[in-house]
Every structure is written in C-alpha cells, then in structure tokens.
Motif scaffolding. Structure first.
Motif, PDB file in Angstrom:
ATOM      1  N   ILE A 100       0.865  -1.178   0.000  1.00 41.10           N
ATOM      2  CA  ILE A 100       0.000   0.000   0.000  1.00 41.10           C
ATOM      3  C   ILE A 100       0.901   1.228   0.000  1.00 41.10           C
ATOM      4  O   ILE A 100       1.839   1.325   0.800  1.00 41.10           O
ATOM      5  N   GLY A 101       0.616   2.168  -0.906  1.00 41.88           N
ATOM      6  CA  GLY A 101       1.424   3.380  -0.985  1.00 41.88           C
ATOM      7  C   GLY A 101       0.567   4.623  -1.072  1.00 41.88           C
ATOM      8  O   GLY A 101      -0.645   4.586  -0.883  1.00 41.88           O
ATOM      9  N   GLY A 127       6.798   1.711  -0.861  1.00 45.50           N
ATOM     10  CA  GLY A 127       6.792   2.572  -2.034  1.00 45.50           C
ATOM     11  C   GLY A 127       6.078   3.892  -1.826  1.00 45.50           C
ATOM     12  O   GLY A 127       5.318   4.327  -2.687  1.00 45.50           O
ATOM     13  N   LEU A 128       6.332   4.560  -0.699  1.00 48.46           N
ATOM     14  CA  LEU A 128       5.733   5.873  -0.466  1.00 48.46           C
ATOM     15  C   LEU A 128       6.297   6.882  -1.468  1.00 48.46           C
ATOM     16  O   LEU A 128       7.454   6.787  -1.884  1.00 48.46           O
ATOM     17  N   SER A 129       5.480   7.850  -1.859  1.00 56.83           N
ATOM     18  CA  SER A 129       5.906   8.924  -2.750  1.00 56.83           C
ATOM     19  C   SER A 129       6.063  10.186  -1.911  1.00 56.83           C
ATOM     20  O   SER A 129       5.068  10.774  -1.465  1.00 56.83           O
ATOM     21  N   VAL A 162      12.530   0.554   9.400  1.00 56.13           N
ATOM     22  CA  VAL A 162      11.419  -0.404   9.537  1.00 56.13           C
ATOM     23  C   VAL A 162      11.143  -1.144   8.232  1.00 56.13           C
ATOM     24  O   VAL A 162      10.177  -1.907   8.139  1.00 56.13           O
ATOM     25  N   GLY A 163      11.964  -0.883   7.211  1.00 60.54           N
ATOM     26  CA  GLY A 163      11.839  -1.633   5.964  1.00 60.54           C
ATOM     27  C   GLY A 163      10.884  -1.058   4.949  1.00 60.54           C
ATOM     28  O   GLY A 163      10.457  -1.757   4.027  1.00 60.54           O
ATOM     29  N   ILE A 164      10.542   0.234   5.082  1.00 62.02           N
ATOM     30  CA  ILE A 164       9.660   0.883   4.106  1.00 62.02           C
ATOM     31  C   ILE A 164      10.519   1.620   3.084  1.00 62.02           C
ATOM     32  O   ILE A 164      11.337   2.471   3.450  1.00 62.02           O
ATOM     33  N   ASP A 165      10.340   1.286   1.791  1.00 56.85           N
ATOM     34  CA  ASP A 165      11.078   2.015   0.761  1.00 56.85           C
ATOM     35  C   ASP A 165      10.211   3.140   0.193  1.00 56.85           C
ATOM     36  O   ASP A 165       9.020   3.240   0.491  1.00 56.85           O
ATOM     37  N   TYR A 166      10.809   3.983  -0.643  1.00 55.32           N
ATOM     38  CA  TYR A 166      10.129   5.212  -1.036  1.00 55.32           C
ATOM     39  C   TYR A 166      10.762   5.819  -2.281  1.00 55.32           C
ATOM     40  O   TYR A 166      11.921   5.562  -2.631  1.00 55.32           O
ATOM     41  N   THR A 167       9.957   6.640  -2.946  1.00 56.97           N
ATOM     42  CA  THR A 167      10.400   7.499  -4.037  1.00 56.97           C
ATOM     43  C   THR A 167      10.520   8.910  -3.491  1.00 56.97           C
ATOM     44  O   THR A 167       9.628   9.388  -2.793  1.00 56.97           O
TER      45      THR A 167
END
Length: 295
Positions: A100-101, A127-129, A162-167
């Motif tokens: 979920i992003g 995959g947060l923006s 915490v293992g959250i990746d992002y743009t």
C-alpha cells in the motif's frame, strides 16, 4: 469508485488500485502547489461509507489489484485513528494486496511514532511517494515546505529502519534563477546519503492559481530559465554518489524526458542533458511552459 476528480496516476502506479482516502491536502501551504486549490477540494478524509463501497468494488474485480495507492494530497498524514483502521480494512477486504502506498510528506513521517511506522510496515506500506522537492534549505523555507534537509535525511532513515522504501520527488527550478546549480549540489549530497529506491524529477511550473504566481508578479521570485533548469538536473545527477536509485524524469512538466539506473547510466544521462541544454531554444521552451499555467 468515488473520486472528487479523475485521479492522476504516477507512472509506476499504473497497475495499482486507486483508493480515494482523502480529499485535498492537510497542509496545503506550499507556495508552488496548485493541486489542492481547486473548488471542492477543501481538506477532509474521504467519507467512510464511500471508502467501504470502493473497497467492495475493488474486491469484485476479476483481477484484484495486488497494490493499493491511497489517493489524496497526503493520506499518510491522516490521524492515526483513521489511517491505521483504513490500512487494516484494506488487508481484510483485499487479502491479495501485498503493498500500500501514496503521497506522504516528510512532516507526516516526523509526526508518526516509531510504533506507527512499524505498524505501517506490518500492514504492507511500501513505495511511499515523498515530496522532498529539494535538500536546499533556502528554497524549502521560501516555498513553505514544512521540513529541512536534515529532517528529510532523518525521517527517511526512520522509514528505512522499519523496511519501508520510497520514491523521493526532486523539483528542479525550486531555488529560482541563479541558484539552480547550488541547489543541485546541496540536494545531491543529501539524496546520495539517503539512496532512495527511486528519484522522480519534475520541473517547477508557476501555475496561475498557486501562491507562487503572486510572488513572481511582485518580483519576490524569479523563475529560472529553461536551460538553467536542464543544467541543474545535470548537476544534480552528476553529483549523486554511491547511489543505486532509479531516475525517472518523464513528467509532463519536464522539457527533457529520460530515465536510467544509477550508477550504470549516470554518465549517459549527464551527457544527454548537456547536449539538450546546448541546443535548447529558450523562447520555444518558455512558450511550452506557459501552456501549463492554467491547468
């Protein structure tokens, strides 16, 4: 599906299910932004009954989405007692969903506790923006971005922990005329240390309904020339070191479109930008830019 307006999709979200989580942006004070200044887009979380109906519709699809993109100005800035139940409801209604992003401000991450971020990760947030825009503090301050370069680096580190990746979004031209190269160098240093999954490059456009239009009219801000902006993007990419990010610069606001993977394509991208800057017709590019103003 319930949408206040036809949702715009980021290129890398083309296969995602788009779920309207909120209308507008809870901050809505960035000088350059015009997205949430339109009639009917005053900030509010999406009505629960509409969200529930939309989840039911998504669940009825023959090919259910494996990723949900929360639509809104900054859905991850919604109050915890709204956001967490929404994430849980998505997982209940759509067990096929893996991630979920959505758009997220640096300030939204800063406001979240370590427990909140761990919960986001547990519920599949990836995959947060993030609208970083720059790591050049004078530009961030003028544009009323509610974060500094230090905040950007610190909060991205919390997400990574915490293992959250992002743009990270980079907004070329945000520093104004004569300051683009300085902004590029400062940003490249910080972005290199962060090493995000993806860097999405866009170009500042002064929209008629943004506060920045008044600053331009009063002389408080002078937009950079198109050639200076292309050279800023070149300097930014050239300055990225030890970075393995995917560079995406296909947005309509860019006068030069390209993409590549660092470090493999770094030299090619830099050379391409130099070549385009050399042959650029400034008058023609300004005319193209003016067509965006009323959008």
């Amino acid at each position: 599906m319930h949408y206040v307006e036809s949702p715009h999709r980021l290129p890398y979200e083309m296969a995602s299910g788009i779920l309207q989580a909120e209308i507008g942006c809870s901050y809505n004070r960035c000088r350059f932004c015009s997205l949430c200044r339109k009639p009917g887009k005053d900030y509010r979380p999406a009505p629960c009954e509409e969200v529930e109906a939309d989840l039911d519709e998504l669940a009825s699809y023959v090919r259910r989405p494996t990723r949900i993109y929360l639509y809104g100005g900054n859905p991850f800035g919604m109050p915890r007692d709204i956001l967490i139940p929404l994430l849980e409801r998505i997982r209940e209604k759509l067990p096929e969903v893996k991630t979920i992003g959505g758009f997220c401000r640096v300030a939204d991450v800063k406001a979240a506790t370590d427990e909140d971020l761990a919960t986001w990760a547990r519920l599949g947030v990836q995959g947060l923006s993030i609208g970083a825009e720059s790591a050049y503090d004078p530009a961030l301050k003028f544009m009323r971005k509610p974060h500094t370069a230090a905040d950007l680096e610190q909060q991205c580190a919390r997400l990574s922990k915490v293992g959250i990746d992002y743009t990270l979004f980079y907004l070329a031209g945000i520093a104004g005329a004569g300051k683009c190269s300085e902004a590029a160098r400062a940003s490249a240093e910080v972005f290199s240390r962060i090493n995000p999954l993806r860097i999405n490059i866009m170009t500042l456009t002064v929209f008629d309904n943004a506060d920045l239009a008044q600053d331009v009219a009063s002389g408080a801000f002078t937009p950079a020339a198109e050639r200076e902006i292309v050279l800023e993007i070149r300097d930014f990419i050239a300055g990225l070191s030890g970075c393995t990010s995917f560079i995406e610069a296909g947005h309509d606001t860019n006068m030069v479109h390209f993409d590549g993977v660092l470090p493999r394509d770094q030299e090619k991208m830099v050379l391409y930008l130099e070549q385009r800057a050399e042959i650029m017709n400034e008058e023609h590019m300004r005319l193209l830019r003016s067509r965006f103003r009323a959008l």
